[in-house]
Design a protein around this motif. Structure first.
Motif, short mmCIF file in Angstrom:
data_model
loop_
_atom_site.label_atom_id
_atom_site.label_comp_id
_atom_site.label_asym_id
_atom_site.label_seq_id
_atom_site.Cartn_x
_atom_site.Cartn_y
_atom_site.Cartn_z
N PHE A 93 0.84 -1.21 0.00
CA PHE A 93 0.00 0.00 0.00
C PHE A 93 0.87 1.25 0.00
CE2 PHE A 93 -3.56 -2.60 1.66
CZ PHE A 93 -4.61 -2.03 0.96
N TYR A 94 1.86 1.28 0.87
CA TYR A 94 2.69 2.46 1.07
C TYR A 94 3.40 2.87 -0.22
CZ TYR A 94 6.18 5.61 3.01
OH TYR A 94 6.96 6.71 3.28
N GLY A 95 3.99 1.90 -0.91
CA GLY A 95 4.71 2.23 -2.15
C GLY A 95 3.82 2.88 -3.18
N TYR A 96 2.63 2.32 -3.39
CA TYR A 96 1.71 2.91 -4.36
C TYR A 96 1.17 4.25 -3.88
CZ TYR A 96 1.72 -1.33 -7.16
OH TYR A 96 2.10 -2.38 -7.97
N TYR A 97 0.92 4.37 -2.57
CA TYR A 97 0.41 5.63 -2.03
C TYR A 97 1.41 6.76 -2.26
CZ TYR A 97 -1.25 9.22 1.11
OH TYR A 97 -1.69 10.43 1.61
N LYS A 98 2.67 6.52 -1.92
CA LYS A 98 3.69 7.56 -2.11
C LYS A 98 3.86 7.91 -3.58
CE LYS A 98 6.00 9.23 0.68
NZ LYS A 98 5.84 10.48 1.46
N GLN A 99 3.85 6.89 -4.44
CA GLN A 99 3.99 7.14 -5.88
C GLN A 99 2.79 7.94 -6.39
OE1 GLN A 99 6.79 6.36 -7.47
NE2 GLN A 99 6.15 7.11 -9.46
N ALA A 100 1.60 7.64 -5.87
CA ALA A 100 0.37 8.30 -6.32
C ALA A 100 0.26 9.73 -5.81
CB ALA A 100 -0.86 7.51 -5.87
N THR A 101 0.89 10.02 -4.67
CA THR A 101 0.73 11.35 -4.08
C THR A 101 1.94 12.25 -4.24
OG1 THR A 101 1.40 10.47 -1.92
CG2 THR A 101 -0.98 10.58 -2.38
N VAL A 102 3.13 11.65 -4.43
CA VAL A 102 4.36 12.43 -4.54
C VAL A 102 5.02 12.26 -5.91
CG1 VAL A 102 6.65 12.84 -3.54
CG2 VAL A 102 4.74 12.20 -2.05
N GLY A 103 4.93 11.06 -6.46
CA GLY A 103 5.64 10.75 -7.70
C GLY A 103 6.87 9.92 -7.36
N ASP A 104 7.84 9.90 -8.27
CA ASP A 104 9.05 9.10 -8.05
C ASP A 104 9.74 9.48 -6.74
OD1 ASP A 104 8.59 7.75 -10.40
OD2 ASP A 104 10.17 8.77 -11.53
N ILE A 115 13.87 11.06 -2.06
CA ILE A 115 14.63 11.18 -0.82
C ILE A 115 15.84 10.26 -0.86
CG2 ILE A 115 12.62 11.85 0.58
CD1 ILE A 115 12.60 8.88 1.61
N GLU A 116 16.79 10.54 0.00
CA GLU A 116 17.97 9.69 0.13
C GLU A 116 17.58 8.40 0.85
OE1 GLU A 116 21.23 10.30 -0.95
OE2 GLU A 116 20.22 11.90 -2.04
N GLU A 117 18.28 7.32 0.56
CA GLU A 117 18.01 6.06 1.24
C GLU A 117 18.35 6.18 2.72
OE1 GLU A 117 19.14 1.33 0.94
OE2 GLU A 117 19.64 2.66 -0.72
N PRO A 118 17.38 5.91 3.60
CA PRO A 118 17.65 6.05 5.04
C PRO A 118 18.45 4.88 5.60
CG PRO A 118 15.35 5.49 4.63
CD PRO A 118 16.01 5.60 3.30
N GLU A 119 19.05 5.09 6.76
CA GLU A 119 19.83 4.05 7.45
C GLU A 119 18.90 3.10 8.21
OE1 GLU A 119 23.22 3.59 7.38
OE2 GLU A 119 23.18 5.13 5.83
N ASP A 120 17.88 3.66 8.86
CA ASP A 120 16.95 2.90 9.67
C ASP A 120 16.26 1.80 8.85
OD1 ASP A 120 15.16 2.70 12.16
OD2 ASP A 120 13.70 3.05 10.56
N GLU A 121 16.25 0.57 9.37
CA GLU A 121 15.69 -0.57 8.63
C GLU A 121 14.21 -0.37 8.27
OE1 GLU A 121 17.08 -3.28 7.14
OE2 GLU A 121 18.90 -2.21 7.67
N GLU A 122 13.42 0.10 9.23
CA GLU A 122 11.99 0.31 9.00
C GLU A 122 11.78 1.37 7.90
OE1 GLU A 122 7.99 -0.40 9.48
OE2 GLU A 122 9.60 -1.44 10.55
N GLN A 123 12.51 2.47 8.01
CA GLN A 123 12.41 3.54 7.02
C GLN A 123 12.94 3.07 5.66
OE1 GLN A 123 10.77 6.41 7.45
NE2 GLN A 123 10.29 5.64 9.48
N LYS A 124 13.97 2.24 5.68
CA LYS A 124 14.54 1.73 4.43
C LYS A 124 13.53 0.83 3.71
CE LYS A 124 18.92 0.80 4.34
NZ LYS A 124 20.28 0.25 4.34
N ALA A 125 12.77 0.05 4.47
CA ALA A 125 11.75 -0.81 3.86
C ALA A 125 10.70 0.05 3.15
CB ALA A 125 11.10 -1.69 4.92
N ARG A 126 10.30 1.14 3.79
CA ARG A 126 9.33 2.05 3.17
C ARG A 126 9.93 2.71 1.93
NH1 ARG A 126 5.81 5.05 7.80
NH2 ARG A 126 5.40 3.21 9.06
N TYR A 127 11.19 3.14 2.06
CA TYR A 127 11.89 3.76 0.95
C TYR A 127 11.93 2.81 -0.26
CZ TYR A 127 16.07 5.18 -1.71
OH TYR A 127 16.94 5.53 -2.71
N ASN A 128 12.31 1.56 -0.01
CA ASN A 128 12.41 0.58 -1.10
C ASN A 128 11.04 0.26 -1.71
OD1 ASN A 128 15.22 0.29 -1.05
ND2 ASN A 128 15.11 -1.20 0.59
#
Length: 82
Positions: A26-37, A40-53
């Motif tokens: 859900f998150y990946g499509y939501y961010k793409q639908a609301t922000v576009g590509d 942001i820089e790839e985060p260090e935090d594992e949880e944030q990195k999963a969202r980033y990916n």
């Protein structure tokens, strides 16, 4: 026909907690639908990195396509989480 914003609200109100994997879909499509590509820089935090990916993996989709995919994901999971 329901629109993207209505589906987002419905998904936010699921009575059951999504698995991490389902949430990221859900998150990946939501961010793409609301922000576009991803912009942001790839985060260090594992949880944030999963969202980033999850978001980065949707790169190249138009906002409209990302919204359509988000709605399809909602339809796929609605019965599981409502």
């Amino acid at each position: 026909m329901v629109n993207f914003e209505e589906i987002v609200e419905k998904a936010k109100n699921f009575s059951k907690t999504l698995t991490k994997e389902d949430f990221l879909e859900f998150y990946g499509y939501y961010k793409q639908a609301t922000v576009g590509d991803c912009n942001i820089e790839e985060p260090e935090d594992e949880e944030q990195k999963a969202r980033y990916n999850a978001w980065k993996s949707k790169a190249g989709l138009t906002l409209e396509d990302a919204k359509a995919h988000y709605i399809e994901v909602y339809k796929k999971y609605a019965a599981k989480y409502e």
